[in-house]
Scaffold this motif. Structure first.
Motif, mmCIF file in Angstrom:
data_model
loop_
_atom_site.group_PDB
_atom_site.id
_atom_site.type_symbol
_atom_site.label_atom_id
_atom_site.label_comp_id
_atom_site.label_asym_id
_atom_site.label_seq_id
_atom_site.Cartn_x
_atom_site.Cartn_y
_atom_site.Cartn_z
ATOM 1 N N LEU A 239 0.817 -1.210 0.000
ATOM 2 C CA LEU A 239 0.000 0.000 0.000
ATOM 3 C C LEU A 239 0.853 1.263 0.000
ATOM 4 N N ASP A 240 2.118 1.130 -0.330
ATOM 5 C CA ASP A 240 3.012 2.283 -0.336
ATOM 6 C C ASP A 240 2.587 3.318 -1.369
ATOM 7 N N GLU A 241 2.162 2.842 -2.518
ATOM 8 C CA GLU A 241 1.786 3.750 -3.595
ATOM 9 C C GLU A 241 0.347 4.232 -3.430
ATOM 10 N N PRO A 242 0.078 5.522 -3.687
ATOM 11 C CA PRO A 242 -1.304 6.020 -3.630
ATOM 12 C C PRO A 242 -2.206 5.239 -4.579
ATOM 13 N N GLY A 243 -3.435 5.002 -4.133
ATOM 14 C CA GLY A 243 -4.402 4.288 -4.959
ATOM 15 C C GLY A 243 -4.307 2.782 -4.884
ATOM 16 N N ALA A 244 -3.333 2.262 -4.115
ATOM 17 C CA ALA A 244 -3.165 0.813 -4.015
ATOM 18 C C ALA A 244 -4.277 0.197 -3.176
ATOM 19 N N SER A 245 -4.530 -1.092 -3.399
ATOM 20 C CA SER A 245 -5.578 -1.775 -2.637
ATOM 21 C C SER A 245 -5.175 -3.224 -2.391
ATOM 22 N N ALA A 246 -5.739 -3.778 -1.344
ATOM 23 C CA ALA A 246 -5.493 -5.183 -0.992
ATOM 24 C C ALA A 246 -6.810 -5.771 -0.498
ATOM 25 N N ARG A 247 -6.943 -7.072 -0.660
ATOM 26 C CA ARG A 247 -8.141 -7.760 -0.172
ATOM 27 C C ARG A 247 -7.721 -9.040 0.545
ATOM 28 N N LEU A 341 -10.161 -13.729 -5.489
ATOM 29 C CA LEU A 341 -9.494 -14.424 -6.590
ATOM 30 C C LEU A 341 -8.044 -14.655 -6.197
ATOM 31 N N ASP A 342 -7.421 -15.639 -6.845
ATOM 32 C CA ASP A 342 -6.002 -15.847 -6.585
ATOM 33 C C ASP A 342 -5.156 -14.700 -7.119
ATOM 34 N N HIS A 343 -5.659 -14.019 -8.143
ATOM 35 C CA HIS A 343 -4.892 -12.906 -8.716
ATOM 36 C C HIS A 343 -5.842 -11.849 -9.253
ATOM 37 N N ASP A 344 -5.472 -10.591 -9.044
ATOM 38 C CA ASP A 344 -6.219 -9.467 -9.593
ATOM 39 C C ASP A 344 -5.199 -8.417 -10.011
ATOM 40 N N ASP A 345 -5.328 -7.907 -11.225
ATOM 41 C CA ASP A 345 -4.339 -6.949 -11.738
ATOM 42 C C ASP A 345 -4.300 -5.653 -10.946
#
Length: 739
Positions: A239-247, A341-345
């Motif tokens: 989450l270092d970069e602005p606009g980043a997201s995690a689930r 999902l296992d992966h999300d761009d």
């Protein structure tokens, strides 16, 4: 809701003011664009004596911000403002602040920051009006001059009083929420700090049990995993970069929320500061009407806040993530929910694996202090790696003694979850299936509910939703799965006891293929059911009798039949395939399900020989070139190790010896294929060794030593030599196998 007023901080104690400053420094540092994971860009925030309450020095990023006039700043806190004299004296050492001491000496913090050309900022919780802030600055400069220093060597001197502190805090929603909750007993309109989030009933108790061996998967492969101790740092880095997201996603009850809270709350240093200053926590179910207003407000103010939304559906999470990626956004997002999902761009996906046995036992041991080891094992097995189910198990102990019957413990857990009769019946029905998607074919769902549990489809669905809230059903992408599996097995077996075999046969015959297959997939775990045994017995005597057992329409049933009745199913296949002319075997459709059934039968020591005979006959009429599934299975069964069977080397040699004595050249030809597999040294297989149904575990056979391996190779080479001498037609194939 993020606007802080001066009167909300005016009564802060000295410690509270220092804590406020600490949070503001971390929040502003994030806004300054300091790469938090870059060790080449150091960020130092300390609390110490010697004339300073905090100091920040950084390189890289922005040279200044709205509240950081430069890269090197010393802060001095005074909760109460008593006038200019107080600020004049603050820059001196404690001993020289006395009136009786004529020579004043600058304290180390002021002396050092002046030497570096940094800034000095005084902090007070009291709101100052008019010219008073400027007067305090003049007093500080006077004190420096009196002690022989030159305030001009400082980049700047300032005083942040209550009004400016309130404005600064309002620019950082995470800090604003902390201020407003400082003396509040409840969450602020559903939004909270890390500390208040941890006080929720479902987070605060029981005590968290450390899970050092627990893994968190970041992709579809085992290598894409991190340990629990790495979770907080990995999130902050992502989450270092602005606009980043995690689930963080996974089944309900797997421990997503508590794992995240514990990882953040036990962090130290930089991670602790960031979690305290930048993170805002909420539950989607409580804030759904205000969430978008809050997110847009953070976006508008360009705050570097991290919005953490628990219980967030995947579609809403994607909307939040897209909002965070808006141009000029500083917002970051973490969502938690069942779907993922296992992966999300555009989003880092993190999935907790099931908790290990030690963790589950630790949860149980916290309350079940008098339980014996074997009793804990019974309960731990039923929890199946789900911490929330372990908590339910401990709650059931408050009312019931521990019993050594697995069924009794399962019932206690259901009782502790508060599952009503209709909810349990709905769970029993769902447990008969690998998964169900109620909206995929509503009419078919309604029909199976009526047939199997005598409930209206809508009522069953309603009760499954209730069960999901009790962590007994996993909901993901429109599907529902009963969990944990041991309790689902208990419920399914009980429902099977209530059903007539003819009812099940009728359902299987008329059900949609996806429902039939979902039910058959569960039979491997329900092999103890007498009802299922009777169903198989009736079908093998009736519509699946004789050659019908190898009809393509029957193929989907075969692996499930083998799990429940391996001997009976194996005998039926043997008579349908081995006892017919080889010319007729060529007409048999060798489906994937038939190959799977034979693989399962061959995995058992007792049924290896007849299963091998079937495989040899089917392979005899199949092309030897290529990758036909039956040929792959043949080669696997006779390789020296990783053969996927309990049968030892002697039993496998005996099975092949019989085939090599056959008169039919096609059988001998496929025997050569098996001999070729026996002498292979590069060995692998794609499937894991699978145990049949509820049979006692017996390990896959493996050679004890090199002597056994060499004897196996020698036997195969001798048989190849014998065939070379006896059968000229086989020599081209033998040359290929020999090298």
């Amino acid at each position: 809701m993020f606007t802080v007023h001066p009167n909300e901080i005016k009564d802060f104690t000295g410690d509270e003011l220092v804590e406020l400053l600490r949070r503001l420094l971390y929040a502003e540092a994030r806004k300054a664009g300091v790469p938090l994971r870059g060790v080449h860009v150091p960020l130092q925030i300390t609390v110490a004596d010697g004339g300073q309450d905090a100091r920040i020095i950084w390189t890289g990023g922005e040279a200044s911000t709205d509240y950081f006039p430069g890269r090197d700043i010393v802060f001095q806190c005074k909760a109460k403002d008593t006038g200019n004299v107080q600020w004049e004296q603050e820059v001196w050492t404690k001993p020289t602040q006395k009136k009786t001491v004529p020579v004043k000496i600058l304290n180390p913090a002021v002396r050092d920051v002046m030497a570096r050309g940094g800034s000095y900022i005084g902090i007070t919780a009291k709101a100052l009006v008019g010219n008073k802030p400027a007067d305090r600055v003049k007093a500080i400069k006077k004190g420096i001059t009196t002690a022989g220093g030159n305030p001009a060597n400082l980049a700047s001197v300032d005083v942040y009083e209550g009004n400016k502190l309130a404005a600064w805090a309002s620019a950082h929603p995470g800090v604003a929420v902390w201020i407003k909750q400082r003396h509040a007993a409840i969450d602020l309109a559903g939004f909270s700090t890390l500390d208040h989030w941890g006080k929720r009933a479902d987070t605060a108790a029981p005590p968290f049990v450390d899970s050092p061996d627990r893994k968190f998967s970041l992709g579809p492969y085992e290598a894409d995993a991190i340990e629990f101790s790495q979770l907080a740092a990995r999130l902050v880095a992502e989450l270092d970069e602005p606009g980043a997201s995690a689930r963080i996603w996974g089944a309900s009850g797997i421990g997503k929320t508590r794992a995240l809270h514990h990882a953040l709350s036990t962090s130290t240093g930089l991670l602790d500061g960031l979690a305290s200053a930048n993170f805002i926590f909420c539950d989607f179910g409580q804030v759904r009407d205000r969430l978008w207003d809050v997110a847009n407000q953070i976006l508008k103010e360009r705050s570097a806040a991290v919005l953490v939304v628990d219980g967030c559906p995947l579609d809403k999470a994607r909307e939040l993530n897209a909002l965070a990626r808006t141009a000029d956004s500083q917002l970051r997002v973490i969502t938690l929910g069942a779907e993922g999902l296992d992966h999300d761009d555009h989003c880092v996906m993190i999935r907790p694996t099931k908790a290990d046995r030690a963790t589950i036992r630790g949860i149980l041991r916290n309350k079940l202090t008098k339980a014996k080891s074997d009793e804990l094992d019974y309960i731990a097995d039923l929890c199946d790696g789900f911490p929330r189910i372990a908590v339910l198990a401990t709650e059931s102990h408050e009312k019931n003694a521990i019993l050594k019957s697995v069924n009794d413990v399962a019932q206690q857990i259901l009782d502790a979850a508060g599952a009503e009769r209709d909810t349990v019946r709905a769970l029993e029905c769902l447990s008969l299936f690998d998964s169900l998607s109620p909206d995929e074919n509503p009419a078919a769902f309604d029909e199976l509910a009526e047939t199997l549990v005598h409930m209206k489809g809508e009522l069953m669905y309603e009760n499954l939703v209730i069960a999901a809230r009790k962590h007994l059903v996993e909901r993901s992408h429109g599907t529902m799965i009963a969990q944990p599996r041991p309790i689902a097995d208990f419920l399914a077996l009980r429902r099977l006891d209530y059903l007539r075999p003819s009812t099940l046969i009728g359902f299987l015959g008329s059900a949609q293929p996806q429902h039939r297959n979902a039910m058959l997939a569960r039979w491997r775990f329900l092999a103890r059911s007498r009802t299922l045994s009777e169903v198989i017995h009736m079908l093998l005597r009736g519509s699946f009798a004789d050659a019908n057992i190898i009809h393509p329409d029957v193929a989907p049933y075969l692996p499930a039949f083998v799990h429940v009745e391996p001997d009976r199913t194996g005998a039926a296949l043997f008579w349908a395939i081995v006892r017919v002319p080889l010319a007729d075997v060529g007409a048999i459709a060798v489906t994937d399900e038939l190959v799977d059934a034979l693989r399962l039968l061959a995995s058992r020591q007792d049924s290896f020989r007849p299963a091998a005979q079937i495989v040899l006959r089917l392979a005899a009429v199949a092309p030897t070139e290529g990758t036909q599934p039956i040929m792959r299975l043949l080669r696997q069964l006779f390789q020296v190790t990783l053969a996927g069977t309990q049968a030892d080397d002697r039993r496998r040699r005996e099975a092949l010896e019989e085939a090599l004595e056959e008169d039919d050249p096609r059988i001998r030809r496929v025997g050569v294929e098996a001999l070729g597999a026996m002498i292979q040294t590069h060995i692998s297989r794609s499937e894991e060794f699978e145990q049949i149904g509820a049979e006692d575990y017996r390990p896959e056979w493996a050679p004890d030593d090199h002597g056994t391996i060499n004897a196996y190779f020698d036997w195969a080479l001798q048989r190849l030599l014998d065939l070379w001498r006896k059968d000229i037609e086989l020599r081209p194939g033998l040359l290929k196998k020999a090298g």
